[in-house]
Scaffold this motif. Structure first.
Motif, PDB file in Angstrom:
ATOM      1  N   VAL A  60       0.848  -1.191   0.000  1.00  0.00           N
ATOM      2  CA  VAL A  60       0.000   0.000   0.000  1.00  0.00           C
ATOM      3  C   VAL A  60       0.884   1.242   0.000  1.00  0.00           C
ATOM      4  N   PRO A  61       0.780   2.090  -1.023  1.00  0.00           N
ATOM      5  CA  PRO A  61       1.608   3.305  -1.063  1.00  0.00           C
ATOM      6  C   PRO A  61       1.217   4.280   0.049  1.00  0.00           C
ATOM      7  N   LEU A  62       2.205   4.863   0.683  1.00  0.00           N
ATOM      8  CA  LEU A  62       1.952   5.895   1.681  1.00  0.00           C
ATOM      9  C   LEU A  62       1.767   7.242   0.990  1.00  0.00           C
ATOM     10  N   SER A  63       1.100   8.159   1.660  1.00  0.00           N
ATOM     11  CA  SER A  63       0.856   9.481   1.076  1.00  0.00           C
ATOM     12  C   SER A  63       2.164  10.232   0.844  1.00  0.00           C
ATOM     13  N   ARG A  64       3.099  10.105   1.806  1.00  0.00           N
ATOM     14  CA  ARG A  64       4.417  10.736   1.668  1.00  0.00           C
ATOM     15  C   ARG A  64       5.471   9.659   1.944  1.00  0.00           C
ATOM     16  N   PRO A  65       5.692   8.786   0.974  1.00  0.00           N
ATOM     17  CA  PRO A  65       6.511   7.590   1.207  1.00  0.00           C
ATOM     18  C   PRO A  65       7.973   7.869   1.534  1.00  0.00           C
ATOM     19  N   ASN A  66       8.500   9.004   1.089  1.00  0.00           N
ATOM     20  CA  ASN A  66       9.922   9.288   1.287  1.00  0.00           C
ATOM     21  C   ASN A  66      10.198  10.174   2.490  1.00  0.00           C
ATOM     22  N   GLU A  67       9.183  10.456   3.268  1.00  0.00           N
ATOM     23  CA  GLU A  67       9.352  11.361   4.401  1.00  0.00           C
ATOM     24  C   GLU A  67      10.082  10.668   5.548  1.00  0.00           C
ATOM     25  N   CYS A  68      10.957  11.417   6.203  1.00  0.00           N
ATOM     26  CA  CYS A  68      11.726  10.899   7.335  1.00  0.00           C
ATOM     27  C   CYS A  68      10.797  10.451   8.458  1.00  0.00           C
ATOM     28  N   CYS A  69      11.197   9.392   9.156  1.00  0.00           N
ATOM     29  CA  CYS A  69      10.397   8.879  10.270  1.00  0.00           C
ATOM     30  C   CYS A  69      10.563   9.729  11.524  1.00  0.00           C
ATOM     31  N   GLY A  70      11.601  10.584  11.542  1.00  0.00           N
ATOM     32  CA  GLY A  70      11.823  11.444  12.697  1.00  0.00           C
ATOM     33  C   GLY A  70      12.901  10.970  13.647  1.00  0.00           C
ATOM     34  N   PHE A  71      13.472   9.796  13.387  1.00  0.00           N
ATOM     35  CA  PHE A  71      14.469   9.266  14.325  1.00  0.00           C
ATOM     36  C   PHE A  71      15.764  10.074  14.266  1.00  0.00           C
ATOM     37  N   GLY A  72      16.520   9.901  13.200  1.00  0.00           N
ATOM     38  CA  GLY A  72      17.744  10.687  13.031  1.00  0.00           C
ATOM     39  C   GLY A  72      18.777  10.467  14.117  1.00  0.00           C
ATOM     40  N   GLY A  73      18.787   9.278  14.722  1.00  0.00           N
ATOM     41  CA  GLY A  73      19.785   8.998  15.756  1.00  0.00           C
ATOM     42  C   GLY A  73      19.605   9.902  16.968  1.00  0.00           C
ATOM     43  N   THR A  74      20.652  10.638  17.318  1.00  0.00           N
ATOM     44  CA  THR A  74      20.583  11.502  18.500  1.00  0.00           C
ATOM     45  C   THR A  74      19.672  12.711  18.290  1.00  0.00           C
ATOM     46  N   PHE A  75      19.212  12.937  17.060  1.00  0.00           N
ATOM     47  CA  PHE A  75      18.204  13.975  16.811  1.00  0.00           C
ATOM     48  C   PHE A  75      16.964  13.709  17.659  1.00  0.00           C
ATOM     49  N   SER A  76      16.623  12.426  17.814  1.00  0.00           N
ATOM     50  CA  SER A  76      15.422  12.061  18.570  1.00  0.00           C
ATOM     51  C   SER A  76      15.568  12.340  20.061  1.00  0.00           C
ATOM     52  N   VAL A  77      16.805  12.496  20.515  1.00  0.00           N
ATOM     53  CA  VAL A  77      17.061  12.816  21.921  1.00  0.00           C
ATOM     54  C   VAL A  77      17.091  14.330  22.118  1.00  0.00           C
ATOM     55  N   VAL A  78      17.805  15.014  21.242  1.00  0.00           N
ATOM     56  CA  VAL A  78      17.962  16.468  21.361  1.00  0.00           C
ATOM     57  C   VAL A  78      16.677  17.203  20.988  1.00  0.00           C
ATOM     58  N   HIS A  79      15.964  16.669  19.997  1.00  0.00           N
ATOM     59  CA  HIS A  79      14.728  17.305  19.525  1.00  0.00           C
ATOM     60  C   HIS A  79      13.568  16.316  19.651  1.00  0.00           C
ATOM     61  N   GLU A  80      13.323  15.894  20.866  1.00  0.00           N
ATOM     62  CA  GLU A  80      12.353  14.828  21.128  1.00  0.00           C
ATOM     63  C   GLU A  80      10.962  15.139  20.582  1.00  0.00           C
ATOM     64  N   ALA A  81      10.453  16.332  20.845  1.00  0.00           N
ATOM     65  CA  ALA A  81       9.082  16.669  20.441  1.00  0.00           C
ATOM     66  C   ALA A  81       8.921  16.635  18.921  1.00  0.00           C
ATOM     67  N   ILE A  82       9.900  17.198  18.209  1.00  0.00           N
ATOM     68  CA  ILE A  82       9.839  17.196  16.744  1.00  0.00           C
ATOM     69  C   ILE A  82       9.928  15.767  16.223  1.00  0.00           C
ATOM     70  N   SER A  83      10.830  14.997  16.804  1.00  0.00           N
ATOM     71  CA  SER A  83      11.028  13.611  16.395  1.00  0.00           C
ATOM     72  C   SER A  83       9.744  12.798  16.545  1.00  0.00           C
ATOM     73  N   ILE A  84       9.083  12.948  17.682  1.00  0.00           N
ATOM     74  CA  ILE A  84       7.846  12.199  17.925  1.00  0.00           C
ATOM     75  C   ILE A  84       6.739  12.654  16.984  1.00  0.00           C
ATOM     76  N   LYS A  85       6.652  13.957  16.744  1.00  0.00           N
ATOM     77  CA  LYS A  85       5.624  14.471  15.824  1.00  0.00           C
ATOM     78  C   LYS A  85       5.817  13.890  14.426  1.00  0.00           C
ATOM     79  N   MET A  86       7.050  13.817  13.965  1.00  0.00           N
ATOM     80  CA  MET A  86       7.325  13.245  12.646  1.00  0.00           C
ATOM     81  C   MET A  86       6.965  11.762  12.613  1.00  0.00           C
ATOM     82  N   GLY A  87       7.283  11.055  13.692  1.00  0.00           N
ATOM     83  CA  GLY A  87       6.932   9.640  13.769  1.00  0.00           C
ATOM     84  C   GLY A  87       5.433   9.429  13.760  1.00  0.00           C
TER      85      GLY A  87
END
Length: 246
Positions: A168-195
């Protein structure tokens, strides 16, 4: 060809079933390979956090482990990309160049050389595919939607001999999941929103499994899934191809 399998630290610690699936799949394909002992981190988390000098010890350890192999296949697009492009920060000896030039994400390796020998595998489920950013944009495993260029086969090509599956194709298939390694620690709120954005799309389309070539992305998304009790399962593409998903 002398081949080594590199198992990233987070897979070894949190998702050993993915490492087992990789070993079993390579064995089924009659590929002669070794899994060097004493594997540790490739150094990416430290480097991404600004501790490049401290990471160099792990770089040298990694090189020492894999320098004598003709090809190293790694179960992570982001770790593979890090070795290829960030190990430029140590002296470029013959051994360093050999490892950097001959390391490849295992998904790309299998797609390029063994895809017609894998399967058939029957998997009667609705799935969506997620290619990690480092694989998609760093290693060109597939073609990201922002590029106006010839489309390259990526993760979807690995389903060539999988029967019963509905992709099933996603609406934005190439969009980042929000993890980005330590990005998810430093920018937790943004990371979770993207996920959440990614998972909302998956959930709206009544997808059963989210399949990826990078378990770090799935680790991030699975954390949100469990926290919010979402009815979505995640699995590495190797688990699917090996018939490991029960």
């Amino acid at each position: 060809m002398k081949i080594a399998l590199s198992i990233p630290c987070f897979i070894d610690q949190f998702y050993p079933q993915v490492g087992i699936a990789a070993v079993e799949l390579l064995e089924k394909l009659n590929i002669d390979f070794e899994v060097p002992k004493n594997q540790t981190c490739c150094g990416q988390p430290m480097a991404n956090s600004g501790y490049e000098d401290e990471a160099k010890k792990t770089y040298h350890h990694f090189i020492d482990l894999f320098k004598d192999y003709d090809k190293t296949v790694m179960i992570s697009g982001s770790c593979t990309h890090h070795v290829q492009h960030n190990y430029t920060n140590i002296e470029q000896t013959k051994d360093v160049k050999n490892v950097r030039n001959n390391i490849e994400d295992i998904s790309q390796f299998l797609l390029e050389h063994y895809i017609d020998e894998i399967g058939p595998v029957h998997f009667p489920h609705r799935i969506a595919l997620h290619t990690g950013c480092h694989s998609l944009r760093g290693q060109r495993f597939g073609t990201s939607s922002e590029l106006v260029t010839e489309k390259k086969t990526g993760l979807e090509g690995m389903l060539k001999h999988v029967t019963g599956v509905e992709v099933v194709p996603l609406s934005r298939p190439n969009e980042c999941c929000g993890f980005g390694g330590t990005f998810s620690v430093v920018h937790e709120a943004i990371s979770i929103k993207m996920g959440r954005d990614k998972l909302n799309d998956v959930q709206d389309k009544k997808i059963e499994y989210l399949i990826s070539n990078d378990m770090s992305c799935l680790m991030h998304l699975e954390g949100i899934i469990k926290k919010e009790n979402r009815n979505i399962k995640v699995a590495h593409i190797l688990e699917l191809l090996n018939g490991s998903i029960k």
